[in-house]
Design a protein around this motif. Sequence first.
Motif, PDB file in Angstrom:
ATOM      1  N   ALA A   1      -7.420   5.741  -9.951  1.00 16.37           N
ATOM      2  CA  ALA A   1      -5.953   5.982  -9.524  1.00 16.37           C
ATOM      3  C   ALA A   1      -6.135   6.517  -7.930  1.00 16.37           C
ATOM      4  O   ALA A   1      -5.279   5.981  -6.977  1.00 16.37           O
ATOM      5  CB  ALA A   1      -5.160   6.795 -10.332  1.00 16.37           C
ATOM      6  N   PHE A   2      -7.117   7.101  -7.840  1.00  9.66           N
ATOM      7  CA  PHE A   2      -7.113   7.704  -6.396  1.00  9.66           C
ATOM      8  C   PHE A   2      -7.800   6.693  -5.499  1.00  9.66           C
ATOM      9  O   PHE A   2      -7.453   6.479  -4.294  1.00  9.66           O
ATOM     10  CB  PHE A   2      -8.412   8.863  -6.526  1.00  9.66           C
TER      11      PHE A   2
ATOM     12  N   ILE B   1       0.676  -1.058   0.064  1.00  9.79           N
ATOM     13  CA  ILE B   1       0.051  -0.001  -0.158  1.00  9.79           C
ATOM     14  C   ILE B   1       0.786   0.975  -0.006  1.00  9.79           C
ATOM     15  O   ILE B   1       0.592   2.099  -0.494  1.00  9.79           O
ATOM     16  CB  ILE B   1      -0.869  -0.018   1.111  1.00  9.79           C
TER      17      ILE B   1
ATOM     18  N   LEU C   1       2.274   1.564  -3.431  1.00 13.68           N
ATOM     19  CA  LEU C   1       1.270   2.074  -4.405  1.00 13.68           C
ATOM     20  C   LEU C   1       0.760   3.579  -4.022  1.00 13.68           C
ATOM     21  O   LEU C   1       0.629   4.294  -5.195  1.00 13.68           O
ATOM     22  CB  LEU C   1      -0.117   1.314  -3.942  1.00 13.68           C
ATOM     23  N   LEU C   2       0.972   4.068  -3.003  1.00 10.64           N
ATOM     24  CA  LEU C   2       0.480   5.408  -2.589  1.00 10.64           C
ATOM     25  C   LEU C   2       1.757   6.398  -3.461  1.00 10.64           C
ATOM     26  O   LEU C   2       1.335   7.321  -4.120  1.00 10.64           O
ATOM     27  CB  LEU C   2       0.220   5.679  -1.249  1.00 10.64           C
TER      28      LEU C   2
ATOM     29  N   PHE D   1      -7.953   3.214  -5.933  1.00  7.10           N
ATOM     30  CA  PHE D   1      -7.356   1.734  -6.155  1.00  7.10           C
ATOM     31  C   PHE D   1      -6.515   1.602  -4.644  1.00  7.10           C
ATOM     32  O   PHE D   1      -6.666   0.368  -4.142  1.00  7.10           O
ATOM     33  CB  PHE D   1      -6.596   1.575  -7.177  1.00  7.10           C
ATOM     34  N   PRO D   2      -5.704   2.336  -4.063  1.00  9.23           N
ATOM     35  CA  PRO D   2      -5.115   2.087  -2.869  1.00  9.23           C
ATOM     36  C   PRO D   2      -6.093   2.093  -1.667  1.00  9.23           C
ATOM     37  O   PRO D   2      -5.742   1.034  -1.058  1.00  9.23           O
ATOM     38  CB  PRO D   2      -4.300   3.294  -2.520  1.00  9.23           C
TER      39      PRO D   2
ATOM     40  N   LEU E   1       1.318   6.183  -7.245  1.00 10.93           N
ATOM     41  CA  LEU E   1       0.160   6.758  -7.927  1.00 10.93           C
ATOM     42  C   LEU E   1       0.580   8.219  -7.723  1.00 10.93           C
ATOM     43  O   LEU E   1      -0.139   9.291  -8.364  1.00 10.93           O
ATOM     44  CB  LEU E   1      -0.956   6.338  -7.202  1.00 10.93           C
ATOM     45  N   PHE E   2       0.911   8.658  -6.606  1.00  8.43           N
ATOM     46  CA  PHE E   2       0.797  10.067  -6.336  1.00  8.43           C
ATOM     47  C   PHE E   2       2.146  10.809  -6.269  1.00  8.43           C
ATOM     48  O   PHE E   2       2.207  12.099  -6.196  1.00  8.43           O
ATOM     49  CB  PHE E   2       0.205  10.534  -4.725  1.00  8.43           C
TER      50      PHE E   2
END
Lengths: 496, 306
Positions: free
Chosen positions: B217-218, A440, A443-444, B220-221, A447-448
């Motif tokens: 994308a927002f 996680i 992933l964060l 999915f986590p 993605l960000f």
Amino acid sequence: MSNQKIEVPAIGMGPLLRFSWRQLTSMRTALILLLMLGIAAIPGSLIPQRGQNPMKVQELFTQSPGLAKFYDALSLFDVYASPWFSAIYILLFLSLIGCVLPRSFEHFKAARALPPATPKNLNLMEHFATWSGEGNELDLAQKWFRRNRFRVKVDGNSLSAEKGFLRETGNLLFHLALIMVLFGVSFGALFGMKGDAIVNVGETFVNTTTSYDSISLGRLSNESSLAPFTITVNKFVAKYNAITSAPEDYTLNVTSKNSPESRENQNVIKVNSPLGFGSTNVYLQANGYSPIVTVRDKSNAIVFQGPVPFLPQDSNLTSIGAIKVPDMQPQIGFVASFLPTAARDKVKGGISAFPELLDPALLLSVWRGDLGLDRGIPQSVYRINTSKMEQIGLQSLKPGEIYTFADGSISFDGITPWVNLQIVRDPGKSFALVGSVLAIAGLLASLFGRRRRIWIRVTAQGKVEVAGLAKNAVAGLASEIETFVSAIRGKSEGAL
Amino acid sequence: MDNTSWAYLSNYLIYSAMAVFTLAFFAHAFETAWAVRTPSIATEKSEGNLLVKTFDFERTARTARIATAFMILGFLLLFSGVVARGISAHRVPWGNMYEFSITGAMAFTGAYLLALRKNDLRWLGLIVATAVLLTLGTAVTVLYRPSAPLVPALKSTWLVIHVSAAIVSGGVFLLANTIAATYLLLDRMEQRGGRNAWAKRLPTLEVLDQLCYRLVAFVFPLWTFAVIAGAIWAEHAWGRYWGWDPKETWAFITWVCYAAYLHARVTAGWRGRKAAWLCLLAGSTFLFNYVYVNIWGTGKHTYSGL
């Protein structure tokens, strides 16, 4: 999962292997494998699985043997342990490793390298800004970059700064963490164990394989690895909603010992709070009632005595069970129903109206003949195969009552609850948990996170030029550069 | 107030919310119809690089504002209804499918209203209002169960963590699905020679594609977290963190599909039609999980109360 071009393989083993490896680690293959994994998981949710619902599987074998055999040949009763399911995820993880490892090395190298040199013509880049400077802009920029944790390369009269490696780091971390989760799952499956035991209130469970009703040990786990604890079931209280009969609370009080020599502990086990012995956990899974009966033969000698667990059939705990007395000649069997709160239904006959013991009744039908226990075929403890037996009696008993039939008598002495303890040891679960948490986090970050470069140059004429570049076309760089510019401009004008 | 009156209050609030969503539905319908008659005054204006306004709200502005106001009011009523339901049962209101549905409808409206703050999505309002009304309608007619305490298996802090994450993810997934479906519809129209009059005011395909990606994308986590929280809870309650229970299987399938979507979109450069189909597929697996597994499924997640 790199995006490499497909090359035509040359003849020979080496190039062929290399070609296959490239194909396997390509993004396209990974995507297809990922989708295949999703599709392959579907049948397991529609067809009963041995692991989750062995009774249903058995039912299908008796109802439509042809179909069941066909399913079985395709491993459709064990989808998640089947060769084809395993093949997909093993290929997927190979593809993942083949892609992530090289990328990790590359990223490691890139993260230690300095940013590339400042481009010649900044005015051709995005977010270009220019003004006539005061001379101290490069120092201010250097400070701003450092404060905002950019990596900076001093390139003559310019600075080239880069930030946002976290994106790729996160991406790699996510994929590596998935490998860790898979490792945890496999480790748990190999070295773990899982078993069920029905224990009547008042009885003691000793953690050895013979105490279990069913047990499955991991491939690399053995019987001697069972923790030597004992659990005495003292009291079980179930509370039900008076209107809906829905359960509201189950509380199990036990006395436990970590080993035969250690001292006793008093514990409470509830549905959401298992009892732990090291890496082994004991869970409260199901419960029901065990009528306590005494069977005597014609000479009034006791041939059977004790609680017999009955299997609940509905939410009011209408339960079925079998009392088998192989020691009588001829053998005797009782096909029975137990009703905690007896009621009559026009269609179903005797059923229970509430799960608590408000008006308990034991309905018996007595059978004489061959119980079939000697044939070595495993049979249900809750059922009797009456094909070689004859019915010799039918009776409903309240607690304390005795029924006398041709060959002897049965007394209904009382009722004790039973609980199903599920005992699980999973040494891999902490790996899986840490892996998931890292996944996680990765992933964060991926993605960000935003990777971007900012350049600043002071020309010979004293003009300041600023420009930036965002990778993956993510938004937000414009405002960042604005802040950057205003920080430097504001300061240098303030210095006047 | 005692439990029963809170339960009644909750029901009244849900019914009021439905009435208000009906008003929002008509306002949006009116706005849409009106905007259709005025495609000629549509203007193009770029807002950053994310959303391009392709239609003019001058004439329909007031109706659109009223519609949004109704949506907000409906959301607040729904929110109060969900809270009152929780108070009546002394727990979080996520114990059966009626409660999942009203909370899900709330999450969907909430996701829409939140997305509305940054993007002009009022063209979606009609679809959102319709979907919410259908969900609430099904909830109060078919799925309704009297307010009751939780079964022991659900008595855990993880209920709050796991279910809230799953519901919020669901709301956003469905919003992304709506947008992906709109994309495919508009794409087809453009393939066949141009958008119909009513569709002229909708954003460009690129904008829809981008918006859809951002939503996924927002969230999915968060979905990953919901699955992991569920696994931790399952370990506490059932003795294993993963057991291929139908619900778990489908949650995994949904996760795999969205993971494929994100990879396809970011790395493999799938844009547009293929990505929209993948997004729609992923969203459908979520819906299937919610409807089929809850009602007809055999696993351990049979809390629908049906």
